[in-house]
Design a protein around this motif. Structure first.
Motif, PDB file in Angstrom:
ATOM      1  N   ALA A  69      12.647  -2.070   2.069  1.00 14.85           N
ATOM      2  CA  ALA A  69      11.961  -1.302   3.110  1.00 14.85           C
ATOM      3  C   ALA A  69      10.667  -0.676   2.613  1.00 14.85           C
ATOM      4  O   ALA A  69      10.195   0.305   3.181  1.00 14.85           O
ATOM      5  CB  ALA A  69      12.891  -0.222   3.669  1.00 14.85           C
ATOM      6  N   GLU A  70      10.074  -1.246   1.554  1.00 17.72           N
ATOM      7  CA  GLU A  70       8.847  -0.658   1.008  1.00 17.72           C
ATOM      8  C   GLU A  70       7.737  -1.688   0.862  1.00 17.72           C
ATOM      9  O   GLU A  70       7.543  -2.263  -0.213  1.00 17.72           O
ATOM     10  CB  GLU A  70       9.115   0.003  -0.352  1.00 17.72           C
ATOM     11  CG  GLU A  70       9.874   1.302  -0.270  1.00 17.72           C
ATOM     12  CD  GLU A  70       9.750   2.120  -1.547  1.00 17.72           C
ATOM     13  OE1 GLU A  70       8.614   2.249  -2.057  1.00 17.72           O
ATOM     14  OE2 GLU A  70      10.788   2.612  -2.026  1.00 17.72           O
ATOM     15  N   PRO A  71       6.990  -1.915   1.912  1.00 15.16           N
ATOM     16  CA  PRO A  71       5.729  -2.647   1.731  1.00 15.16           C
ATOM     17  C   PRO A  71       4.713  -1.729   1.060  1.00 15.16           C
ATOM     18  O   PRO A  71       4.824  -0.499   1.130  1.00 15.16           O
ATOM     19  CB  PRO A  71       5.317  -2.977   3.167  1.00 15.16           C
ATOM     20  CG  PRO A  71       5.880  -1.838   3.969  1.00 15.16           C
ATOM     21  CD  PRO A  71       7.176  -1.455   3.307  1.00 15.16           C
ATOM     22  N   GLY A  72       3.734  -2.288   0.410  1.00 15.43           N
ATOM     23  CA  GLY A  72       2.687  -1.455  -0.174  1.00 15.43           C
ATOM     24  C   GLY A  72       2.055  -0.569   0.878  1.00 15.43           C
ATOM     25  O   GLY A  72       1.554  -1.074   1.888  1.00 15.43           O
ATOM     26  N   SER A  73       2.063   0.744   0.673  1.00 14.85           N
ATOM     27  CA  SER A  73       1.545   1.706   1.643  1.00 14.85           C
ATOM     28  C   SER A  73       1.009   2.915   0.900  1.00 14.85           C
ATOM     29  O   SER A  73       1.383   3.187  -0.243  1.00 14.85           O
ATOM     30  CB  SER A  73       2.651   2.154   2.617  1.00 14.85           C
ATOM     31  OG  SER A  73       3.231   1.065   3.293  1.00 14.85           O
ATOM     32  N   LEU A  74       0.136   3.674   1.585  1.00 18.95           N
ATOM     33  CA  LEU A  74      -0.462   4.868   0.997  1.00 18.95           C
ATOM     34  C   LEU A  74      -0.192   6.048   1.914  1.00 18.95           C
ATOM     35  O   LEU A  74      -0.508   6.007   3.106  1.00 18.95           O
ATOM     36  CB  LEU A  74      -1.963   4.666   0.807  1.00 18.95           C
ATOM     37  CG  LEU A  74      -2.724   5.746   0.039  1.00 18.95           C
ATOM     38  CD1 LEU A  74      -2.147   5.931  -1.364  1.00 18.95           C
ATOM     39  CD2 LEU A  74      -4.206   5.394  -0.039  1.00 18.95           C
ATOM     40  N   TYR A 113      -7.563  -2.186  -5.970  1.00 16.01           N
ATOM     41  CA  TYR A 113      -6.281  -1.500  -6.177  1.00 16.01           C
ATOM     42  C   TYR A 113      -5.194  -2.199  -5.369  1.00 16.01           C
ATOM     43  O   TYR A 113      -5.372  -2.490  -4.186  1.00 16.01           O
ATOM     44  CB  TYR A 113      -6.409  -0.033  -5.784  1.00 16.01           C
ATOM     45  CG  TYR A 113      -7.381   0.708  -6.679  1.00 16.01           C
ATOM     46  CD1 TYR A 113      -6.950   1.369  -7.827  1.00 16.01           C
ATOM     47  CD2 TYR A 113      -8.745   0.696  -6.408  1.00 16.01           C
ATOM     48  CE1 TYR A 113      -7.849   2.009  -8.670  1.00 16.01           C
ATOM     49  CE2 TYR A 113      -9.652   1.339  -7.243  1.00 16.01           C
ATOM     50  CZ  TYR A 113      -9.203   1.983  -8.369  1.00 16.01           C
ATOM     51  OH  TYR A 113     -10.095   2.613  -9.208  1.00 16.01           O
ATOM     52  N   ILE A 114      -4.068  -2.450  -6.024  1.00 14.70           N
ATOM     53  CA  ILE A 114      -2.954  -3.153  -5.392  1.00 14.70           C
ATOM     54  C   ILE A 114      -1.786  -2.181  -5.239  1.00 14.70           C
ATOM     55  O   ILE A 114      -1.249  -1.669  -6.232  1.00 14.70           O
ATOM     56  CB  ILE A 114      -2.524  -4.379  -6.221  1.00 14.70           C
ATOM     57  CG1 ILE A 114      -3.714  -5.345  -6.376  1.00 14.70           C
ATOM     58  CG2 ILE A 114      -1.359  -5.092  -5.546  1.00 14.70           C
ATOM     59  CD1 ILE A 114      -3.431  -6.512  -7.298  1.00 14.70           C
ATOM     60  N   LEU A 115      -1.406  -1.918  -3.990  1.00 14.19           N
ATOM     61  CA  LEU A 115      -0.276  -1.035  -3.689  1.00 14.19           C
ATOM     62  C   LEU A 115       1.003  -1.854  -3.724  1.00 14.19           C
ATOM     63  O   LEU A 115       1.164  -2.802  -2.953  1.00 14.19           O
ATOM     64  CB  LEU A 115      -0.453  -0.396  -2.304  1.00 14.19           C
ATOM     65  CG  LEU A 115      -1.792   0.316  -2.035  1.00 14.19           C
ATOM     66  CD1 LEU A 115      -1.838   0.818  -0.593  1.00 14.19           C
ATOM     67  CD2 LEU A 115      -1.996   1.450  -3.017  1.00 14.19           C
ATOM     68  N   THR A 116       1.937  -1.491  -4.601  1.00 16.42           N
ATOM     69  CA  THR A 116       3.123  -2.316  -4.815  1.00 16.42           C
ATOM     70  C   THR A 116       4.392  -1.745  -4.196  1.00 16.42           C
ATOM     71  O   THR A 116       5.443  -2.366  -4.282  1.00 16.42           O
ATOM     72  CB  THR A 116       3.359  -2.524  -6.322  1.00 16.42           C
ATOM     73  OG1 THR A 116       3.563  -1.239  -6.939  1.00 16.42           O
ATOM     74  CG2 THR A 116       2.171  -3.219  -6.965  1.00 16.42           C
ATOM     75  N   ARG A 117       4.278  -0.558  -3.604  1.00 19.81           N
ATOM     76  CA  ARG A 117       5.400   0.055  -2.891  1.00 19.81           C
ATOM     77  C   ARG A 117       4.805   1.169  -2.035  1.00 19.81           C
ATOM     78  O   ARG A 117       3.595   1.237  -1.849  1.00 19.81           O
ATOM     79  CB  ARG A 117       6.450   0.595  -3.860  1.00 19.81           C
ATOM     80  CG  ARG A 117       5.936   1.692  -4.791  1.00 19.81           C
ATOM     81  CD  ARG A 117       7.003   2.146  -5.765  1.00 19.81           C
ATOM     82  NE  ARG A 117       8.242   2.505  -5.085  1.00 19.81           N
ATOM     83  CZ  ARG A 117       9.376   2.809  -5.715  1.00 19.81           C
ATOM     84  NH1 ARG A 117       9.424   2.788  -7.034  1.00 19.81           N
ATOM     85  NH2 ARG A 117      10.461   3.130  -5.049  1.00 19.81           N
ATOM     86  N   VAL A 118       5.609   2.066  -1.503  1.00 16.61           N
ATOM     87  CA  VAL A 118       5.084   3.235  -0.795  1.00 16.61           C
ATOM     88  C   VAL A 118       4.687   4.271  -1.838  1.00 16.61           C
ATOM     89  O   VAL A 118       5.512   4.716  -2.641  1.00 16.61           O
ATOM     90  CB  VAL A 118       6.122   3.808   0.184  1.00 16.61           C
ATOM     91  CG1 VAL A 118       5.591   5.080   0.821  1.00 16.61           C
ATOM     92  CG2 VAL A 118       6.464   2.786   1.262  1.00 16.61           C
ATOM     93  N   HIS A 119       3.419   4.662  -1.841  1.00 11.30           N
ATOM     94  CA  HIS A 119       2.874   5.605  -2.813  1.00 11.30           C
ATOM     95  C   HIS A 119       2.496   6.907  -2.114  1.00 11.30           C
ATOM     96  O   HIS A 119       1.855   6.888  -1.057  1.00 11.30           O
ATOM     97  CB  HIS A 119       1.647   5.016  -3.505  1.00 11.30           C
ATOM     98  CG  HIS A 119       1.893   3.690  -4.155  1.00 11.30           C
ATOM     99  ND1 HIS A 119       2.500   3.559  -5.388  1.00 11.30           N
ATOM    100  CD2 HIS A 119       1.623   2.434  -3.729  1.00 11.30           C
ATOM    101  CE1 HIS A 119       2.584   2.281  -5.701  1.00 11.30           C
ATOM    102  NE2 HIS A 119       2.061   1.574  -4.703  1.00 11.30           N
ATOM    103  N   PHE A 120       2.847   8.028  -2.723  1.00 11.14           N
ATOM    104  CA  PHE A 120       2.600   9.347  -2.145  1.00 11.14           C
ATOM    105  C   PHE A 120       1.575  10.112  -2.969  1.00 11.14           C
ATOM    106  O   PHE A 120       1.747  10.279  -4.188  1.00 11.14           O
ATOM    107  CB  PHE A 120       3.893  10.172  -2.109  1.00 11.14           C
ATOM    108  CG  PHE A 120       4.965   9.606  -1.216  1.00 11.14           C
ATOM    109  CD1 PHE A 120       5.045   9.967   0.120  1.00 11.14           C
ATOM    110  CD2 PHE A 120       5.908   8.717  -1.729  1.00 11.14           C
ATOM    111  CE1 PHE A 120       6.034   9.460   0.937  1.00 11.14           C
ATOM    112  CE2 PHE A 120       6.909   8.196  -0.914  1.00 11.14           C
ATOM    113  CZ  PHE A 120       6.976   8.562   0.418  1.00 11.14           C
ATOM    114  N   VAL A 121       0.519  10.604  -2.303  1.00 13.25           N
ATOM    115  CA  VAL A 121      -0.369  11.594  -2.906  1.00 13.25           C
ATOM    116  C   VAL A 121       0.316  12.938  -2.688  1.00 13.25           C
ATOM    117  O   VAL A 121       0.406  13.435  -1.570  1.00 13.25           O
ATOM    118  CB  VAL A 121      -1.762  11.576  -2.256  1.00 13.25           C
ATOM    119  CG1 VAL A 121      -2.652  12.633  -2.895  1.00 13.25           C
ATOM    120  CG2 VAL A 121      -2.384  10.193  -2.378  1.00 13.25           C
ATOM    121  N   THR A 122       0.825  13.530  -3.737  1.00  9.19           N
ATOM    122  CA  THR A 122       1.750  14.654  -3.619  1.00  9.19           C
ATOM    123  C   THR A 122       1.027  15.974  -3.364  1.00  9.19           C
ATOM    124  O   THR A 122      -0.194  16.074  -3.470  1.00  9.19           O
ATOM    125  CB  THR A 122       2.598  14.775  -4.896  1.00  9.19           C
ATOM    126  OG1 THR A 122       1.722  14.935  -6.017  1.00  9.19           O
ATOM    127  CG2 THR A 122       3.445  13.529  -5.094  1.00  9.19           C
TER     128      THR A 122
END
Length: 602
Positions: A82-87, A46-55
């Motif tokens: 200001a958005e590196p791939g993050s979880l 899985y490739i995170l391409t920005r800041v992703h939120f589990v809502t």
């Protein structure tokens, strides 16, 4: 009907590296919000391409052995400044990342080869959330690569893991902070109104936007970046055998994404056997909340290894810290044994502990930061950093610690503005100066009137090896016969493992087989054997395994759901020669009701 059994460090790798013998299957995550019940499987990368939120209301389950890769911010990756791939786990969301030592869950850079499947899991290219194609040119991660191009040199390659919850947080930047505690429960008396802030760290009462995720930085994040409320029993999920590497992102002063960040995370969140490694900012930062953790590892962190503030409370056990040094050379490798050439911004392996109280500083707000840490092992950088920095009304108690290569051992910063007084108590600590410090540096504890210490400077090293850049030279196990092995410290509270020697790894190198440190070949080549466990007994379970020696202590723990584990035998380890048979008299076999056991050496 006999229950199932589970042994720690004994699970078979259901699927190994052969899974990616050909081309791996990549899934590029582009949606900012992850909603519903989602499952990430180990047969994909899985490739995170920005800041992703589990809502809120959503659960992300990550299978053991899954590889998750993040990308850099800006033109080098996400094309968002200001958005590196993050979880991120938003409040009322959950992540279930229940890895194993044979199948850890790895969150790392786009080109780190040290994962299940190796280089086959590195994509040749990806399309980011902005629709732009990016080509991946793998860097050199070999431990003996050239200075500046090796597995010790990188950080800030992606963002990190952020876990947000609803527990109490002492963050009061407007109005009068609550200080009344009539019922003596450590929490502010009601009425205690919570007001959503208007921006990062500029307002709010008892909750705020976590660092790096405020609307000013990520306008599309909405309230997903908020943390804190009034539920200390909150549950944000399970994090077990998770390795978070080569990340971190500095947005501005006191505004960063750490390797693993928690905000208002409640005591029903499980975090154990997790490592934060090679991060540009902090390894673990806990903003408020009540999480109790075990078996955490902060390795080669550029800023603070552990940073705790804003009313963080809990009992912690079995932590390990290893720092690097920008001027130290590698040794024992076949290739380069030069300096690592590690990249850094404004910090170079800073404080090992940085612990303070409420925001704003020194206002006496509730809840107080109140932390107890038992069984700590620390290998210092040999630099000028302070191992323990306590300030601004924090209450910190460190019991049973072993330290090597240390500089300043404690620094308490207290001012006349302190409302209740900073407390920094360090008990049953054995430390050793390895010879890399200058004569102007302080090797003793700096105490205030509020501090108590029971620390001894030893004349011999307490660890079997503290060569943090040496091939097979980093051995955090206690050396035979050293003072730290003496069992004369305070026992931890009930529910934790009942040991009172100093340090963490007595005979078992817990990082072996799954940590990035093992891939970089700094760990010893051999370790105590994993116990193979069998169950028997007609009424009460009998847990049987072969001991590695009469002096080796084994912890037996049980679980009804493989989510939370509780020590049996009242937390007291067992010892013996040959086959050990331990009867769990607190459990009776019940048809259809499983019970699981795990066993590990200390």
């Amino acid at each position: 009907m006999k229950p199932l059994k589970l042994t720690l460090l004994g699970l078979a790798a259901l699927v190994g590296a052969a899974e990616f013998a050909g081309a791996a299957t990549f899934e590029t995550v582009t949606n900012q919000t992850l909603t519903g019940n989602i499952r990430w499987t180990r047969d994909k990368v899985y490739i995170l391409t920005r800041v992703h939120f589990v809502t809120a209301g959503s659960t992300l389950t990550i299978e053991p052995g899954t590889v998750i890769r993040g990308i850099k911010a800006g033109a080098a990756g996400s094309d968002i400044a200001a958005e590196p791939g993050s979880l991120v786990v938003a409040r009322d969301g959950k992540i279930v990342a229940n890895g194993t030592p044979d199948d850890p869950i790895v969150m790392t850079s786009i080109d780190d080869p040290y994962v299940i499947g190796g280089a086959a899991t590195i994509p040749a290219s990806y399309v980011n959330s902005q629709g732009n194609l990016k080509t991946v040119i793998p860097q050199n991660y070999a431990p003996d690569g050239p200075s500046g191009a090796n597995g010790f040199a990188y950080n800030q390659q992606w963002g990190g893991l952020v876990i947000l919850g609803n527990a109490y947080v002492a963050n009061y930047n407007v109005g009068t902070p609550p200080t009344a505690d009539g019922d003596m429960n450590g929490l502010p008396d009601e009425p205690h109104t919570l007001i959503d802030p208007t921006g990062f760290n500029t307002g709010g009462f008892g909750r705020d936007y976590i660092e790096g995720l405020d609307p000013a930085t990520i306008p599309t994040a909405g309230t997903n970046g908020l943390y804190g409320n009034k539920n200390d029993d909150d549950n944000s999920g399970v994090f077990r055998f998770v390795s978070v590497r080569y990340g971190g992102f500095k947005i501005g002063a006191n505004n960063e994404i750490n390797a693993i960040t928690t905000g208002g995370t409640g005591r029903n969140t499980v975090m154990e056997f997790c490592e934060a490694a090679f991060n540009v900012d902090d390894g673990f930062e806990f903003f408020g909340g009540t999480m109790n953790t075990r078996h955490l590892y902060a390795l080669y962190i550029m800023d603070d290894s552990f940073d705790m503030d804003e009313g963080f409370r809990g009992n912690q056990q079995f932590w390990a810290i290893v720092q690097g040094n920008t001027g130290a050379s590698r040794s024992g490798y076949a290739g380069n044994n030069t300096t690592t050439g590690v990249t850094f911004t404004d910090t170079q392996f800073d404080n090992y502990f940085e612990i303070d109280g409420a925001e704003n500083n020194n206002n006496g707000a509730l809840p107080y930061t109140d932390i107890k840490v038992y069984n700590l092992s620390l290998v210092g950088s040999g630099g000028t950093s302070s191992e323990f920095t306590f300030t601004n009304d924090a209450r910190v108690y460190v019991h049973n610690a072993a330290l090597g290569n240390t500089a300043d051992l404690a620094l308490l910063s207290q001012t006349a503005l302190d409302a209740i007084g900073t407390i920094g108590d360090v008990f049953n600590t054995h430390y050793y100066f390895d010879g890399n410090l200058t004569t102007t540096e302080n090797r003793d504890f700096i105490d205030l009137a509020t501090a108590n210490t029971s620390a001894t400077e030893e004349t011999v090293a307490q660890f079997a090896g503290s060569g943090f850049y040496a091939r097979n030279g980093l051995d955090l196990r206690l050396a035979p016969g050293v003072a730290a092995r003496t069992e004369d410290g305070a026992l931890p509270p009930a529910g934790l493992v009942q040991v009172n020697y100093a340090g963490y790894m007595r005979d078992n190198q817990f990082l072996s087989g799954w940590s990035i440190a093992d891939y970089l070949e700094v760990l010893p080549a051999s370790n105590v054997a994993r116990p193979a466990v069998t169950l028997s007994g007609a009424t009460n379970p009998i847990i049987s395994f072969t001991s590695a020696g009469a002096d080796v202590k084994y912890v037996i723990e049980k679980s009804s759901d493989q989510r939370t584990w509780t020590p049996v035998n009242s937390g007291t380890p067992v010892t013996g020669v040959g086959t050990i048979n331990h009867t769990d008299t607190t459990t009776t076999y019940t048809a259809g009701v499983p019970v699981y056991y795990r066993v590990y050496a200390l």
